[in-house]
Every structure is written in structure tokens, then in C-alpha cells.
Design an enzyme around this catalytic site. Structure first.
Site, PDB file in Angstrom:
ATOM      1  N   ASP A 234      26.056  42.925  47.148  1.00  0.00           N
ATOM      2  CA  ASP A 234      25.691  41.562  46.749  1.00  0.00           C
ATOM      3  C   ASP A 234      24.392  41.097  47.407  1.00  0.00           C
ATOM      4  O   ASP A 234      24.327  40.004  47.985  1.00  0.00           O
ATOM      5  CB  ASP A 234      26.808  40.576  47.100  1.00  0.00           C
ATOM      6  CG  ASP A 234      28.170  41.002  46.570  1.00  0.00           C
ATOM      7  OD1 ASP A 234      28.204  41.675  45.534  1.00  0.00           O
ATOM      8  OD2 ASP A 234      29.191  40.649  47.193  1.00  0.00           O
TER       9      ASP A 234
ATOM     10  N   GLU B 168      29.469  35.965  36.695  1.00  0.00           N
ATOM     11  CA  GLU B 168      29.456  35.545  38.092  1.00  0.00           C
ATOM     12  C   GLU B 168      28.086  35.805  38.696  1.00  0.00           C
ATOM     13  O   GLU B 168      27.153  36.202  38.010  1.00  0.00           O
ATOM     14  CB  GLU B 168      30.540  36.304  38.875  1.00  0.00           C
ATOM     15  CG  GLU B 168      30.387  37.812  38.813  1.00  0.00           C
ATOM     16  CD  GLU B 168      31.587  38.563  39.374  1.00  0.00           C
ATOM     17  OE1 GLU B 168      32.571  37.914  39.771  1.00  0.00           O
ATOM     18  OE2 GLU B 168      31.534  39.813  39.411  1.00  0.00           O
TER      19      GLU B 168
END
Length: 509
Positions: free
Chosen positions: A15, A174
Site C-alpha cells: 500500500d 478502494e
């Protein structure tokens, strides 16, 4: 032409989010249940990265309650930005408080204590309009991307969230990032799930409020269904280099082994170039294994030390511990030149134990430590979570190898040893693998690697093998979750001393 190799930050560093301030780049990654939280990296060229700290390095900043916290819980998907002379990181702690913002004048810190924001969902992002209006985009609890106006200083929600764009129709939209580029606002997201279907999509609008128009070529990037060695590509962030070129950092994995392939290092940070078409949409080629580096000067940074002799007054920032690191559970001063670990729990099978480790960053590597168990018990552990770990430990006059795989816990080797310090070794290799069951593959192998345990100095004839175990059981596809392997030192009884710890990448044979 200078080339770079992917990943640019190897091992469990998922991420990624990046920002540029002048000629300097700063990048943060998710850390999930580990403390300190949110590793922070610096680079001059997007290729060579040096860890300069952790954003959340004080226990009070990172509540991960035990019991209550869990493996693959904790900190999800940070965003780092620079605005109005400050560095900002927004993040979600799913085990303790929800969404929060921290800030600092200098990226090295100190970072302020979290300012909590009363917003649902995960994967929050920060973006500012020219008049100072601050927008927070996030993945909403009902699915789709939500947007809200906030005050990041006070944590106040100034306008309640509303649904904006839900992607191209793939599951789990997302990881939003909002950018003002030219006359357009761009909303970059991940969708398709964080497994093999992971992908990157984008939409644009004249206003942060929308309406949003998806790119005609969405998803912009996906390696799903391809034979490429890099898979699960997604969760990306954009950055413009000083020369005007554009780049994307994103996560991916490098699976190995017999079908369906498994990955053991976790999701890693990759770099890929971005072009723009005549209509103003970003264009992405498949993520390369190697590629021409960004223009400008080449700025290699010193490689992290392979050996720690524990002769400093504090632990280096790459050392991490599951859930927390109790003040009284470790010491670098009580026995100078040694790291002392005091047991806080009797087993690695439940949260609450004492463990200090580092991410496995190479498919082939060797870890050696000199351990003095005294009257305690501890050793070296290869950890994925509380139900999936292998360890070699000393105590009670013997050295033993223990495997925990799901509900099974078994001692697979033991050997008596005299009192005093012992060399313990973990060797991970991708060749000469442990044979699989003949009934499965005609005597072949199925695992991505072999994890071997040894006793004695591995560079001398006195080294003795203890056991070899199949590495597939310590993979994400078997254990599930979002993290990768961490190799470290632990104590589960009394106080255990470590003179040094060495992690050495080794060539594949």
C-alpha cells in the site's frame, strides 16, 4: 541508460503512498499489526529508498490492544502528503479508533499524536483545493468511494460523506487518491480485490464533488490472467518528478512454486512509468521487472546493515514487533553489546509474547544469531501469524525446532546442548527444495522454498543441520491475510540475550 529493478522496496511493504517535496521523495507503507507503525522512506530518485523512521514510533500513538488486536489488523493503507509547510499522514487503525491524521514539520519527526476523525471506512486520502478546502476520500463501509470535507488539524468533519465513484464494476473499489492535475481532478482507485484480480482504475471531473467520468480503458493496469512474474498489481499512487515525468508506485507480489503459486514476502512496492494520452488520460504499460530509471542524478543510498551487534542506544527503525513492544521487555543497556528480551507470554501461538524481528526481503537468505538463553527459553522465529510460524529455540539444555501450521503444533527436531551461548541459523532457499509427497507430484516439489534450521556457526565444520521444512505453509495463500514473513528473535520464558543478529541475502543455486 540507467536501469532499475523491481521491486524498489522488497519484502512486506504494501500500500505505498508517495509525495515529493522539492527534489526529495517520501513514501509510507501499511504495517498492519506491527509496532512501530508505518515505515517511512526517503529517496532522491524513486529507485533507491532508505528507511528514515516510522511515523508511529510511540506506543501511545498506536493502540493495538492485546487481547483484541489480530494478525492482519492494525494499520491499513496510509496516505502521505505535504501541504502548508507540514507533512501529513492519514490512516486507519481498524483495531483501535478508526481514521486519524498525524502531522510533522520534518519527515523524520517527531510526528504528533493522532487526531481522530469521525468517518467510517478505510483507506483515507487527503487533497487540498487552492483555497485550503481539504477533502478526504475513502473506501466507504457500504462499498464505493466516499468523499467528505474535513479540518485535518482539529479532525472535524465539515461536510458529511457522500458517495462519488464506484469504479468500473470490479469488486472492492478502494484505496482512493485524489489529485488536481491541470484543469482536471483525477480519482485513482484500486479494485478487483487485492489478490490476482487487483487492478488500477481512474476517473476525472472538473470538481472534487464530481460527477466522475471513468477512463475508457479502465482498468488502466492489471496483471490478472497473465504469466507475468509480478502479480496482484494495484493500490497505486502518482507522483510527478522534477523533470515533468510521471511515475506510479504500487503494490505487487512475486509468486513462486507449483500451481496455484504462493507468495511469501508479502506485497511489495513497485515502480512504473506513467504516460498521458492526447485526451488527458494516464496510460500504463505492464509493470516491468526492470526499466529505464527516472531522469536526473542517480542517488544510491547505503545498503542496510546485514548485521546488528546491538551496540547502539536504540533499535534501528527496521526492527518491528507484533502488536506492541512493552517498555520492560527489552534492553540494550542492561548487558552492553547484547539485546536482552524478557518474556511477556509463554507461547508464540497467542498475542502478548516478546518478539523483535525484521521483514524477509529476499527469496534466498540466511539468518544467524548468537543467543545465550541463560535459564530462559527463546530463539529465532519465521513468523506469518500466531497460527503459522516455524522456530528454532534454545532452553532447558537443548535446541529444538518447532512448527505451528494451523491447528497443528509439533516439535520436529531436538538436540541436547551444553549451557552457554549457541549459534542458531535459519536458511531459506528456492533450490534443492524439500520433496513433496510422491502421490501429489511424482516425487517433485510444490513449495516456493525450503526453510532449514541449523545449530552451530554455519561458516565452520561444526555446523549441524536440525530440520528442513516446506515454506508453502508460511505463505499468504495458505495462512491468509495481508502481511509477509518476518524473521526475528523472541523469548517465551525468562530473559534471553542476543549478542548479534545477521541477515544475509544469498544467491539462488
Amino acid at each position: 541508460m540507467r536501469m532499475y529493478d523491481n521491486p524498489v522496496i522488497s519484502g512486506f511493504h504494501p500500500d505505498p503512498s508517495v509525495c515529493r517535496v522539492g527534489d526529495d521523495y517520501y513514501l509510507v507503507c501499511s504495517s498492519f499489526e506491527y509496532f512501530p507503525g508505518l515505515p517511512l522512506f526517503h529517496s532522491k530518485d524513486l529507485v533507491h529508498w532508505e528507511q528514515i523512521g516510522n511515523v508511529l514510533d510511540r506506543p501511545g500513538q498506536l493502540p493495538l490492544p492485546v487481547p483484541g488486536a489480530k494478525a492482519s489488523g492494525g494499520l491499513y493503507a496510509p496516505t502521505i502528503r505535504h501541504h502548508d509547510g507540514r507533512y501529513w499522514v492519514i490512516n486507519t487503525n481498524i483495531d483501535g479508533g478508526g481514521n486519524f491524521v498525524v502531522s510533522a514539520r520534518r519527515p523524520e519527526g517527531p510526528w504528533r499524536d493522532p487526531v481522530w476523525i469521525d468517518l467510517p471506512g478505510i483507506d483515507p486520502d487527503l487533497a487540498w483545493e487552492e483555497d485550503g478546502t481539504c477533502w478526504c476520500a475513502f473506501s466507504g463501509p457500504e462499498g464505493g468511494i466516499n468523499m467528505a470535507r474535513i479540518d485535518p488539524v482539529e479532525g472535524t468533519v465539515l461536510e458529511q460523506p457522500f458517495v462519488t465513484w464506484s469504479g468500473s464494476g470490479l469488486k472492492y473499489p478502494e484505496a482512493p487518491h485524489l489529485y488536481r492535475i491541470g484543469d482536471w481532478w483525477y480519482l485513482l482507485i484500486a479494485e478487483g480485490g487485492t489478490e490476482r484480480g487487483h487492478s488500477v482504475s481512474v476517473a476525472r471531473s472538473r470538481s472534487p464533488r464530481g460527477p466522475w467520468q471513468g477512463a475508457p480503458s479502465n482498468p488502466l493496469l492489471s496483471h490478472s490472467g497473465t504469466p507475468r512474474p509480478i502479480q496482484n498489481t494495484g493500490h497505486a499512487d502518482l507522483v510527478e518528478a522534477p523533470d515533468g515525468s510521471w511515475w506510479m508506485v504500487l503494490l505487487g507480489v512475486r509468486p513462486r512454486g507449483f500451481t496455484p503459486d504462493v507468495h511469501v514476502l508479502g506485497r511489495e512496492t513497485f515502480l512504473t512509468p506513467v504516460e498521458w494520452d492526447a485526451d488527458g488520460w494516464p496510460l500504463l504499460a505492464p509493470v516491468p521487472v526492470s526499466h529505464a530509471a527516472p531522469g536526473g542524478a542517480w542517488h544510491p543510498v547505503p545498503a542496510p546493515p546485514t548485521r546488528d551487534d546491538f551496540d547502539k542506544h536504540s533499535l534501528a527503525p527496521h526492527w518491528i514487533s507484533p502488536f506492541t513492544r512493552h517498555e520492560g521487555s527489552w534492553s540494550l543497556t542492561e548487558r552492553p553489546g547484547w539485546l536482552l528480551l524478557g518474556a511477556t507470554g509463554p507461547t508464540l501461538d497467542r498475542p502478548g509474547y516478546t518478539f523483535v524481528g525484521r521483514r524477509q526481503q529476499h527469496h534466498d537468505c540466511r539468518v544467524t544469531a548468537l543467543i545465550d538463553p541463560g535459564t530462559g527459553r527463546g530463539g529465532l522465529c519465521v513468523r506469518l501469524d500466531e497460527a503459522h510460524h516455524y522456530e528454532v529455540e534454545a532452553g532447558d539444555g537443548e535446541v529444538r525446532v518447532v512448527a505451528r501450521i494451523g491447528p497443528l503444533r509439533q516439535t520436529v527436531a531436538r538436540r541436547p546442548v551444553p549451557a552457554g551461548p549457541q549459534h542458531l541459523t535459519v536458511t531459506i532457499r528456492t533450490s534443492d527444495l524439500v520433496p513433496a509427497s510422491p502421490e501429489l507430484t511424482d516425487g517433485g516439489t510444490t513449495g516456493p522454498d525450503t526453510i532449514a534450521f541449523g545449530l552451530g556457526d554455519p561458516d565452520t565444520p561444526d555446523a549441524r543441520p536440525l530440520a528442513e521444512l516446506d515454506g508453502r505453509y508460511l505463505s499468504t495463500e495458505v495462512a491468509c491475510g495481508f502481511t509477509g514473513r518476518v524473521i526475528g528473535m523472541y523469548a517465551t520464558e525468562g530473559t534471553v540475550a542476543f549478542d548479534w543478529f545477521e541477515y544475509v541475502p544469498t544467491p539462488s543455486v
